[in-house]
Design a protein around this motif. Structure first.
Motif, PDB file in Angstrom:
ATOM      1  N   GLU A   1      40.593  38.272  50.302  1.00  0.00           N
ATOM      2  CA  GLU A   1      41.655  37.281  50.439  1.00  0.00           C
ATOM      3  C   GLU A   1      43.020  37.939  50.622  1.00  0.00           C
ATOM      4  O   GLU A   1      43.867  37.425  51.348  1.00  0.00           O
ATOM      5  CB  GLU A   1      41.697  36.349  49.217  1.00  0.00           C
ATOM      6  CG  GLU A   1      40.507  35.431  49.098  1.00  0.00           C
ATOM      7  CD  GLU A   1      39.317  36.069  48.375  1.00  0.00           C
ATOM      8  OE1 GLU A   1      38.293  35.389  48.241  1.00  0.00           O
ATOM      9  OE2 GLU A   1      39.400  37.235  47.959  1.00  0.00           O
ATOM     10  N   LEU A   2      43.245  39.073  49.967  1.00  0.00           N
ATOM     11  CA  LEU A   2      44.511  39.789  50.124  1.00  0.00           C
ATOM     12  C   LEU A   2      44.623  40.394  51.517  1.00  0.00           C
ATOM     13  O   LEU A   2      45.709  40.443  52.094  1.00  0.00           O
ATOM     14  CB  LEU A   2      44.652  40.856  49.047  1.00  0.00           C
ATOM     15  CG  LEU A   2      44.711  40.323  47.614  1.00  0.00           C
ATOM     16  CD1 LEU A   2      44.722  41.463  46.614  1.00  0.00           C
ATOM     17  CD2 LEU A   2      45.927  39.435  47.428  1.00  0.00           C
ATOM     18  N   CYS A   3      43.509  40.846  52.066  1.00  0.00           N
ATOM     19  CA  CYS A   3      43.496  41.341  53.439  1.00  0.00           C
ATOM     20  C   CYS A   3      43.801  40.186  54.397  1.00  0.00           C
ATOM     21  O   CYS A   3      44.571  40.340  55.347  1.00  0.00           O
ATOM     22  CB  CYS A   3      42.150  41.984  53.759  1.00  0.00           C
ATOM     23  SG  CYS A   3      42.043  42.676  55.418  1.00  0.00           S
ATOM     24  N   ALA A   4      43.213  39.018  54.147  1.00  0.00           N
ATOM     25  CA  ALA A   4      43.483  37.840  54.976  1.00  0.00           C
ATOM     26  C   ALA A   4      44.967  37.471  54.910  1.00  0.00           C
ATOM     27  O   ALA A   4      45.553  37.063  55.915  1.00  0.00           O
ATOM     28  CB  ALA A   4      42.617  36.666  54.533  1.00  0.00           C
ATOM     29  N   ALA A   5      45.582  37.617  53.740  1.00  0.00           N
ATOM     30  CA  ALA A   5      47.011  37.317  53.592  1.00  0.00           C
ATOM     31  C   ALA A   5      47.852  38.279  54.426  1.00  0.00           C
ATOM     32  O   ALA A   5      48.842  37.877  55.052  1.00  0.00           O
ATOM     33  CB  ALA A   5      47.415  37.379  52.123  1.00  0.00           C
ATOM     34  N   GLN A   6      47.484  39.560  54.470  1.00  0.00           N
ATOM     35  CA  GLN A   6      48.194  40.528  55.311  1.00  0.00           C
ATOM     36  C   GLN A   6      48.056  40.172  56.790  1.00  0.00           C
ATOM     37  O   GLN A   6      49.015  40.275  57.558  1.00  0.00           O
ATOM     38  CB  GLN A   6      47.669  41.944  55.063  1.00  0.00           C
ATOM     39  CG  GLN A   6      48.066  42.527  53.748  1.00  0.00           C
ATOM     40  CD  GLN A   6      47.562  43.954  53.571  1.00  0.00           C
ATOM     41  OE1 GLN A   6      46.964  44.544  54.467  1.00  0.00           O
ATOM     42  NE2 GLN A   6      47.801  44.517  52.392  1.00  0.00           N
ATOM     43  N   LEU A   7      46.868  39.741  57.191  1.00  0.00           N
ATOM     44  CA  LEU A   7      46.654  39.333  58.586  1.00  0.00           C
ATOM     45  C   LEU A   7      47.457  38.085  58.927  1.00  0.00           C
ATOM     46  O   LEU A   7      48.019  37.972  60.018  1.00  0.00           O
ATOM     47  CB  LEU A   7      45.162  39.103  58.834  1.00  0.00           C
ATOM     48  CG  LEU A   7      44.301  40.359  58.834  1.00  0.00           C
ATOM     49  CD1 LEU A   7      42.832  39.985  58.725  1.00  0.00           C
ATOM     50  CD2 LEU A   7      44.560  41.189  60.070  1.00  0.00           C
ATOM     51  N   GLU A   8      47.538  37.130  57.998  1.00  0.00           N
ATOM     52  CA  GLU A   8      48.329  35.920  58.210  1.00  0.00           C
ATOM     53  C   GLU A   8      49.811  36.269  58.350  1.00  0.00           C
ATOM     54  O   GLU A   8      50.505  35.722  59.206  1.00  0.00           O
ATOM     55  CB  GLU A   8      48.127  34.942  57.046  1.00  0.00           C
ATOM     56  CG  GLU A   8      49.069  33.769  57.013  1.00  0.00           C
ATOM     57  CD  GLU A   8      48.862  32.753  58.139  1.00  0.00           C
ATOM     58  OE1 GLU A   8      49.601  31.767  58.157  1.00  0.00           O
ATOM     59  OE2 GLU A   8      47.994  32.959  58.998  1.00  0.00           O
ATOM     60  N   GLU A   9      50.290  37.193  57.528  1.00  0.00           N
ATOM     61  CA  GLU A   9      51.682  37.620  57.629  1.00  0.00           C
ATOM     62  C   GLU A   9      51.950  38.246  58.998  1.00  0.00           C
ATOM     63  O   GLU A   9      52.965  37.956  59.644  1.00  0.00           O
ATOM     64  CB  GLU A   9      52.005  38.622  56.517  1.00  0.00           C
ATOM     65  CG  GLU A   9      53.421  39.126  56.541  1.00  0.00           C
ATOM     66  CD  GLU A   9      53.690  40.155  55.456  1.00  0.00           C
ATOM     67  OE1 GLU A   9      54.865  40.483  55.272  1.00  0.00           O
ATOM     68  OE2 GLU A   9      52.739  40.630  54.812  1.00  0.00           O
TER      69      GLU A   9
END
Length: 140
Positions: A55-63
């Motif tokens: 989920e933290l990796c997904a947050a970096q991708l969303e950013e």
């Protein structure tokens, strides 16, 4: 009967070995962006180390996706990878899959105000549309 079973197993192994999917080496705890240049095979570009959860990796991708859009880009989807799973971030939310072209499963959906949340945590109205969780802005 034995030869039939053996030939079926051997055929399945050969089909799996002949897959057109690119093979990647994933390091534990590393978040990747999947670059897909025109006419070239996809390649991984490291975005972050010591990432604790997908989920933290997904947050970096969303950013990263939002930054590109703010700079005038038009690509609505960003693809990444984390520990052997591929992450697809788009306007609808976050989907996760075992391959770049295979099935994708929802991991996070957008709330009414655009944030990402686990689908079961999103409040919905009677029509099924998401309700914004944040309080409305104060009137001036």
């Amino acid at each position: 009967m034995r030869t039939l079973a053996f030939s079926v197993i051997a055929g399945a192994v050969l089909l799996g070995a002949c897959s057109n999917q690119p093979k990647f080496d994933f390091a534990p705890g590393v978040c990747y962006f999947v670059a897909t240049p025109e006419g070239e095979p996809p390649r991984l570009q490291q975005m972050g180390e010591n990432v604790a959860q997908i989920e933290l990796c997904a947050a970096q991708l969303e950013e990263m996706r939002l930054r590109f859009l703010r700079m005038g880009g038009s690509n609505q989807e960003v693809t990444g990878a984390y520990q052997g799973r591929f992450i697809f971030v788009d306007r609808e939310g976050v989907k996760i899959g075992k391959s770049l072209t295979g099935s994708r499963f929802f991991a996070m959906a957008r709330t009414g105000d655009g944030r990402l949340a686990i689908p079961g945590a999103i409040q919905r109205d009677e029509t099924g549309r998401p309700i914004a969780i944040a309080a409305p802005p104060e009137a001036k």
